[in-house]
Design an enzyme around this catalytic site. Sequence first.
Site, PDB file in Angstrom:
ATOM      1  N   TRP A 102      16.105  -4.219   8.630  1.00  0.00           N
ATOM      2  CA  TRP A 102      15.125  -4.834   8.345  1.00  0.00           C
ATOM      3  C   TRP A 102      15.429  -6.182   7.694  1.00  0.00           C
ATOM      4  O   TRP A 102      14.616  -7.400   7.703  1.00  0.00           O
ATOM      5  CB  TRP A 102      14.071  -4.045   7.305  1.00  0.00           C
ATOM      6  N   ASP A 172      10.624  -6.887   0.524  1.00  0.00           N
ATOM      7  CA  ASP A 172       9.930  -6.123   1.413  1.00  0.00           C
ATOM      8  C   ASP A 172      10.127  -4.617   0.932  1.00  0.00           C
ATOM      9  O   ASP A 172      11.060  -3.879   1.063  1.00  0.00           O
ATOM     10  CB  ASP A 172      10.818  -6.220   2.746  1.00  0.00           C
ATOM     11  N   LYS A 196       3.489   3.431   5.335  1.00  0.00           N
ATOM     12  CA  LYS A 196       4.614   4.375   5.054  1.00  0.00           C
ATOM     13  C   LYS A 196       3.699   5.101   3.684  1.00  0.00           C
ATOM     14  O   LYS A 196       3.620   6.182   3.706  1.00  0.00           O
ATOM     15  CB  LYS A 196       5.890   3.875   4.624  1.00  0.00           C
TER      16      LYS A 196
END
Lengths: 360, 360
Positions: A102, A172, A196
Amino acid sequence: MSRAYNFCAGPATLPESVLQQAREEMLDWRGTGMSVMEMSHRSDEFVEIAENAEQDLRELAGISDDYAVLFMQGGASSQFSAIPLNLLGDKSSADYVNTGIWSKKAIAEAKRFGDVQVVASAEASGFASIPDVADWQTNPDAAYLHYTPNETIGGLEFDFIPETGSVPLVADMSSTMLSRPMDFSRFGLIYAGAQKNIGPSGLVVVIVRKDLLGKARKEAPTMLNYQVIADNGSMYNTPATYSWYLAGLVFKWLKAQGGVEAMGRINERKARKLYDFIDTSDFYANPIEPRFRSWMNVPFTLADDALNGDFLKGADARGLLNLKGHRSVGGMRASIYNAMPEAGVDALIHYMAEFAKERG
Amino acid sequence: MSRAYNFCAGPATLPESVLQQAREEMLDWRGTGMSVMEMSHRSDEFVEIAENAEQDLRELAGISDDYAVLFMQGGASSQFSAIPLNLLGDKSSADYVNTGIWSKKAIAEAKRFGDVQVVASAEASGFASIPDVADWQTNPDAAYLHYTPNETIGGLEFDFIPETGSVPLVADMSSTMLSRPMDFSRFGLIYAGAQKNIGPSGLVVVIVRKDLLGKARKEAPTMLNYQVIADNGSMYNTPATYSWYLAGLVFKWLKAQGGVEAMGRINERKARKLYDFIDTSDFYANPIEPRFRSWMNVPFTLADDALNGDFLKGADARGLLNLKGHRSVGGMRASIYNAMPEAGVDALIHYMAEFAKERG
């Protein structure tokens, strides 16, 4: 079947009581004769839902009035563009830390808009450890420093917040948001895809220090301009109203559980149980340096990859779903977000022990 | 209360049977032990849901394989940027038609990315009529021509598709998509925010002719790059899965009603009834040239604006909700999308007649 234990990395399991409430309110929210998804985003009813959600998030995470809370669309991936477009300003470059897949995606997208310096990389450790901060080659004149506190795929998580002095820290938090107490006043901007720990996909929460607003590049699409979104209370256009409502229900649920302090204790216990079991087993392994093991995403391998298929089949039969690891990593991954009950982790460990005994 | 008649312009009323199915499947989709919003977007189950939705949309609208169907995020407003960023290519300008507030928003955003020619404007008519095509100052070398087939706020709707020769025709169909048969092969690109005729907000459907892909500007954010979204089956990142699922349920419902041909007949009848009533009344008025009156959004004024508050209060008490006109237009607006039953229009007319008799 009854409700399964769903270990998917995202979209992920949601609290059962949240889904029950959503079900009850589906055709008629509190006597209005409408579903929340049928309401005008400018109606008194929806504005109340939206404001309550923001207020609960602020309380849970301890977000002060120095920050704007934005409910945007397009996922964290849209933020990979929005961040450089909004924060580079008149600076020539930004710092990025590479701790996995990511991070790399964020870096690749940012490079399209400016000069990116990768100031530290976990690559030398095979993405199994966070590089020592003393070795980070940070630039004191960077527009910001971006990092990924928890790598959802690799299962590598920071157990500290980097100190960046006057350089705004950008994170993030998609897969770690609200999973433990964190001092949000250390950050310039955080963002988190909802799917999530917050709610359904289609919503991304952005929390940005107000003094960082107003510097968007002129080529920034209006819908990615934080100042515009903030000035309009995240209603410059029609927001993802139903996802926002569900996020609000999740926030209420989190408060009822005791907030992020309580969740942090539960999450640490869940993670510790699973890693302890993996470490005491000869059959399962996790490659991450113990200090940096993710509380949220636990990748593990079997002693023999040829058994992966059977492991997954047996898990499915027991209602332990979506344990297959990301294709880039292989093996297994158990995502154990806030909404995964401790009983789900216990059931997983029980099955893992059984499988290792029979097939190990 | 029981289900109200909700005349909101968007987010808008949804078919009751769709909401009932969503309610039934909320905690457990077909024995999977999961809600659709908890499913991995890459799971077999969700991929089936997603592909079925696309297939049903293609059937309903008659979309050929020459077109890519994209399920994106960010609403139609994000498309206002995406369109010039993707379609200008090496052309120097694009043509836009101004028929009201949504056209103007599209124009304002496009101007940030290129040279925009407003080739026709409804302004001279007070946005009450479509300017005669013979007078449009189109540019045969434009990258595309953009127009708004139905102005949601003004209630002005094209009853024809403009002929643009080899210049790709681009249309914001947010409030008219699937409301009547339309020859989609005439278009280069159409887009529609879902929250009117398709599903909940947080989803925007883009249908783009494949030969127009691959021309995105290098400064286009990846999440707005049609080629990338198309190449990844709208799953470059996690899409708005639950909204996509609900859109699929709406498409199934539309097919069960007889598709867009049947909907077109019903919608024309609903609209005609309401306009006929308005025209025969001394108390109510609609300013749009009859030929160009919207089938979806019916603005109307009362003879005395001082009665607006009482009108709305009485409507609310009868479960006729969200009739207040847009702040820029004033008066009332009844949005009567596909999911508004004819009985809702009848109930509205009945109330309007009653109110005019008592207060007119």
